[in-house]
Design a protein around this motif. Structure first.
Motif, short mmCIF file in Angstrom:
data_model
loop_
_atom_site.label_atom_id
_atom_site.label_comp_id
_atom_site.label_asym_id
_atom_site.label_seq_id
_atom_site.Cartn_x
_atom_site.Cartn_y
_atom_site.Cartn_z
N GLY A 175 22.21 63.03 60.41
CA GLY A 175 23.10 63.96 61.22
C GLY A 175 24.77 64.85 59.96
O GLY A 175 24.11 63.78 58.32
N ALA A 176 25.51 64.65 60.25
CA ALA A 176 26.75 64.79 59.36
C ALA A 176 27.95 63.44 58.83
O ALA A 176 27.77 62.77 60.47
CB ALA A 176 27.29 66.20 59.80
N PHE A 177 28.32 63.10 58.57
CA PHE A 177 28.95 61.80 57.99
C PHE A 177 30.30 62.33 57.94
O PHE A 177 30.69 64.04 56.91
CB PHE A 177 28.78 61.54 56.97
CG PHE A 177 27.02 60.41 57.53
CD1 PHE A 177 27.21 59.00 57.74
CD2 PHE A 177 25.78 61.47 57.30
CE1 PHE A 177 26.08 58.67 57.94
CE2 PHE A 177 24.66 60.95 57.67
CZ PHE A 177 24.85 59.12 58.52
N ASP A 178 31.47 61.79 58.19
CA ASP A 178 33.21 61.81 57.94
C ASP A 178 33.38 61.63 56.78
O ASP A 178 34.31 61.73 55.97
CB ASP A 178 34.07 60.82 59.10
CG ASP A 178 33.25 59.52 59.03
OD1 ASP A 178 32.86 59.30 58.80
OD2 ASP A 178 34.38 58.91 59.61
N ARG A 179 32.62 61.08 55.47
CA ARG A 179 33.20 60.80 54.03
C ARG A 179 31.30 60.88 53.44
O ARG A 179 30.48 60.77 53.72
CB ARG A 179 33.79 59.26 54.37
CG ARG A 179 32.74 58.16 54.32
CD ARG A 179 33.81 56.80 54.47
NE ARG A 179 34.45 57.07 56.50
CZ ARG A 179 35.01 56.07 56.77
NH1 ARG A 179 34.86 54.94 55.80
NH2 ARG A 179 35.03 55.82 58.17
N LEU A 180 31.65 60.66 52.40
CA LEU A 180 30.62 60.85 51.42
C LEU A 180 29.86 59.53 51.83
O LEU A 180 30.22 58.47 51.52
CB LEU A 180 30.99 61.04 49.97
CG LEU A 180 29.77 61.28 48.99
CD1 LEU A 180 28.99 62.82 49.86
CD2 LEU A 180 30.63 61.13 47.31
N LEU A 181 28.30 59.65 52.00
CA LEU A 181 26.95 58.18 52.45
C LEU A 181 26.49 59.11 50.84
O LEU A 181 25.89 60.52 50.73
CB LEU A 181 26.10 59.11 53.78
CG LEU A 181 25.27 58.18 53.35
CD1 LEU A 181 25.53 56.41 53.66
CD2 LEU A 181 24.64 58.79 54.91
N TYR A 241 22.29 67.20 46.15
CA TYR A 241 23.30 66.66 47.11
C TYR A 241 23.45 68.25 48.17
O TYR A 241 23.83 68.96 47.97
CB TYR A 241 24.86 67.15 46.20
CG TYR A 241 26.56 66.82 47.27
CD1 TYR A 241 26.45 66.15 48.00
CD2 TYR A 241 26.69 67.57 46.69
CE1 TYR A 241 27.59 66.30 48.10
CE2 TYR A 241 28.63 67.90 47.04
CZ TYR A 241 28.95 67.06 48.24
OH TYR A 241 30.34 67.10 48.34
N ASP A 242 23.85 67.36 49.12
CA ASP A 242 24.22 68.04 51.16
C ASP A 242 25.36 67.94 51.62
O ASP A 242 26.02 67.69 51.99
CB ASP A 242 23.27 67.59 52.01
CG ASP A 242 22.81 68.46 53.34
OD1 ASP A 242 23.56 69.28 53.10
OD2 ASP A 242 22.01 68.45 53.73
N LYS A 243 26.13 69.17 50.90
CA LYS A 243 27.62 68.85 50.85
C LYS A 243 27.95 69.32 51.84
O LYS A 243 28.77 68.27 52.58
CB LYS A 243 27.90 69.61 49.99
CG LYS A 243 29.63 70.28 50.14
CD LYS A 243 30.74 70.64 48.86
CE LYS A 243 31.86 70.95 48.69
NZ LYS A 243 32.81 71.95 47.92
N GLY A 244 27.20 69.71 52.70
CA GLY A 244 27.82 70.08 54.52
C GLY A 244 27.88 69.22 55.18
O GLY A 244 28.61 68.90 56.15
#
Length: 370
Positions: free
Chosen positions: A195-201, A222-225
């Motif tokens: 999924g998407a994260f609220d900070r850089l993982l 890098y998946d910036k989205g």
């Protein structure tokens, strides 16, 4: 996850908190795999400044390389410095597997790891080890108590205000302290379902080049989205793999440096670039054999349906059908006479080389080879 998953108990502190200063460079490295000299070269290339920069080693310090004891000692020295954080990887266990019935078989197939180096240092022979693998591990823990305690105490997740770090994966729907401790260090192909994260993982474990089927590059993906950075460069896993060092600052990915240990060779005759039509990565090696053409094989890739030609030595017959013996790209890099490139492998009359972070093929007679 494999059959070993139940043998990984939760670390004393599965999640460790970290405070990164505003504007501080954070250098992230994973999957060192027992290559101390390579890590030292990378830290020098990154111009790592202890006490000023933060350093995160995101697991798999050990196994596959030849410097496991030295690498562990170096990691322990680094851990004593300010702003250094080291995480557990699936290749870093010293005694987690002590009750596993498959342990002797596993150890017999893993010749390059901390366990065997310590056995050699203690004068414990191979036959003695395999006769009592569990007892040998306990003996090694007693012989190397500081090292065993260090590995046993490594956390699985590092949490900062702007970052998460884990060896392999995290579940975006769960808080850090509710993550599956096995999944965090063993999950493969994480990005395909993340999924998407609220900070850089930042994660390692699974080579980043497996995620990009348009270009075979070994630098971080890098998946910036979704706020995910995959940094494993395939060191000691991929043919021509490299050790990546990602540079982060204030929650952003700025770029990376990398090193490898490939021998350098000189280009004798130039080559015109030919873009790749296929980039095939593990585990999707299954192909249909269409035709032998001299030293080449014409194939159809089962996963994508694409036709391509590969050196015949890279195509093998198995019990379940024809498969590639390794990752494959048909990319031909642009080369100039006199240029230095890294030699990754030979396959008949062709050579796999690296220019920058990208592997590609060239006729071997265009290179100055011994």
């Amino acid at each position: 996850m494999g059959p070993w998953s139940k043998h990984y108990p939760m670390a004393p502190d599965m999640v460790r908190k970290a405070v990164f200063k505003p504007g501080q460079r954070v250098l992230a490295i994973s999957d060192i795999h027992g290559c101390k000299a390579l890590l030292e070269r990378l830290l020098q290339k990154l111009d790592y400044r202890p006490g000023t920069d933060a350093l995160v080693l995101a697991g798999d310090l050990l196994t596959k390389g030849e410097e496991n004891m030295a690498m562990l000692e170096f990691a322990m020295e680094l851990a004593a410095l300010p702003d250094v954080h080291i995480l557990l990887g699936n290749c870093d266990g010293m005694n987690d597997e002590a009750e596993a019935p498959w342990l002797p078989f596993f150890l017999d197939r893993q010749p390059r790891q901390l366990f065997w180096e310590q056995c050699a240092k203690q004068g414990i022979g191979r036959s003695e080890v395999l006769a009592d693998a569990h007892g040998t591990i306990q003996a090694l823990c007693q012989a190397y108590p500081k090292q065993a305690a260090f590995l046993a105490g490594l956390p699985r997740i590092l949490e900062g205000e702007q970052y998460y770090f884990a060896h392999a994966a995290m579940d975006a729907a769960l808080p850090p302290d509710k993550q599956d401790p096995v999944d965090v260090i063993t999950r493969r192909a994480f990005l395909q379902s993340a999924g998407a994260f609220d900070r850089l993982l930042v994660v390692g474990h699974y080579p980043a080049c497996n995620y990009d089927l348009t270009e075979c590059r070994l630098s971080p993906y890098y998946d910036k989205g979704r706020n995910i950075l995959c940094i494993d460069g395939g060191n000691r896993v991929k043919t021509g793999g490299q050790l990546n060092g990602a540079v982060l600052q204030d929650g952003e990915y700025l770029g990376c440096e990398w090193v490898d240990d490939l021998p350098a060779v000189r280009v004798l005759r130039p080559q015109t670039e030919r873009p790749a039509t296929v980039n095939i990565n593990w585990p999707n090696y299954a192909v249909q054999l269409l035709e032998w053409q001299g030293g080449w094989c014409c194939c159809r890739h089962e996963a994508t349906g694409r036709k391509f030609r590969a050196p015949a030595k890279l195509v093998k017959q198995t019990e379940t059908g024809w498969k590639l013996a390794d990752d494959y790209t048909d990319y031909r890099p642009p080369l100039k006479a006199g240029q230095q490139v890294g030699l990754a492998a030979r396959a008949g009359d062709w050579a796999l080389i690296k220019t920058g972070d990208r592997p590609g093929w060239v006729p071997a007679d265009r290179l100055q080879l011994e």
